[in-house]
Design a protein around this motif. Structure first.
Motif, PDB file in Angstrom:
ATOM      1  N   LEU A   1      24.044  28.215  36.855  1.00  0.00           N
ATOM      2  CA  LEU A   1      24.984  29.145  37.498  1.00  0.00           C
ATOM      3  C   LEU A   1      24.562  30.479  36.958  1.00  0.00           C
ATOM      4  N   GLN A   2      23.802  30.503  35.848  1.00  0.00           N
ATOM      5  CA  GLN A   2      23.406  31.658  34.958  1.00  0.00           C
ATOM      6  C   GLN A   2      22.500  32.690  36.060  1.00  0.00           C
TER       7      GLN A   2
ATOM      8  N   ARG B   1      30.593  24.849  41.903  1.00  0.00           N
ATOM      9  CA  ARG B   1      30.929  25.781  41.046  1.00  0.00           C
ATOM     10  C   ARG B   1      30.354  27.324  41.680  1.00  0.00           C
ATOM     11  N   TYR B   2      31.030  28.277  40.939  1.00  0.00           N
ATOM     12  CA  TYR B   2      30.516  29.513  41.203  1.00  0.00           C
ATOM     13  C   TYR B   2      30.291  30.364  39.830  1.00  0.00           C
ATOM     14  N   TYR B   3      29.776  31.434  39.910  1.00  0.00           N
ATOM     15  CA  TYR B   3      29.563  32.322  38.844  1.00  0.00           C
ATOM     16  C   TYR B   3      30.058  33.885  39.199  1.00  0.00           C
ATOM     17  N   SER B   4      30.862  34.511  38.881  1.00  0.00           N
ATOM     18  CA  SER B   4      31.190  35.786  39.214  1.00  0.00           C
ATOM     19  C   SER B   4      31.015  36.911  38.213  1.00  0.00           C
TER      20      SER B   4
ATOM     21  N   GLU C   1      32.640  38.054  34.679  1.00  0.00           N
ATOM     22  CA  GLU C   1      32.190  38.198  33.652  1.00  0.00           C
ATOM     23  C   GLU C   1      31.640  39.635  32.863  1.00  0.00           C
TER      24      GLU C   1
END
Length: 156
Positions: A112-113, A146-149, A153
């Protein structure tokens, strides 16, 4: 000296027409109030057979009330990346009369990074949007579970 034929060809240009035909009433469109809303809308409109295979870049187009106007696939790449052309992103947003957009792409690796390229692209598109009065609300990285926003952040 220009001939009459040369003069006529100077005036032969293509006419550009813009159209937008929504398939749903405004009241039936999903509303984005959080990164989770954006993720769920994107995930449910993603080709899940490709989410762990190749990288896709899409944008959510939103009206002033943050209702979804539509989703546009900007590009399809390989395992390690895809090209997101800002001209294509903004021409689509302008044609749809979007007030704001949410950027998104998947990471087939499951990581996710955001990469340095993801961060730089996000800044570039956010700056471009500010000149066109199109707000870039978030950049969501999606994996199969999953997800990264960027917004969550504090990166946008």
């Amino acid at each position: 000296m220009a001939t009459q034929q040369d003069q006529i060809s100077l005036y032969q240009v293509s006419e550009i027409n813009l159209t937008y035909r929504p398939k749903f009433k405004a009241s039936e469109r999903p509303k984005v109030t959080s990164s989770k809303d954006a993720y769920e809308i994107l995930y449910n409109n993603w080709d899940l057979d490709k989410i762990e295979l190749l990288e896709l870049f899409k944008i959510l187009l939103l009206n002033r009330a943050n209702n979804v106007i539509g989703i546009f696939q900007v590009s399809s790449g390989g395992i390690a990346g895809t090209v997101a052309d800002p001209k294509l992103i903004f021409s689509t947003a302008l044609k749809a009369c979007a007030s704001s957009i949410i950027l998104s792409h998947n990471h087939p690796s499951g990581n996710l990074q955001p990469s340095q390229q993801d961060i730089e692209l996000t800044k570039k598109i956010k700056t471009g949007g500010s000149y066109l009065d199109i707000m870039v609300l978030d950049h969501v990285i999606i994996t199969s579970d999953r997800y990264y926003s960027f917004a969550d952040e504090g990166m946008i």
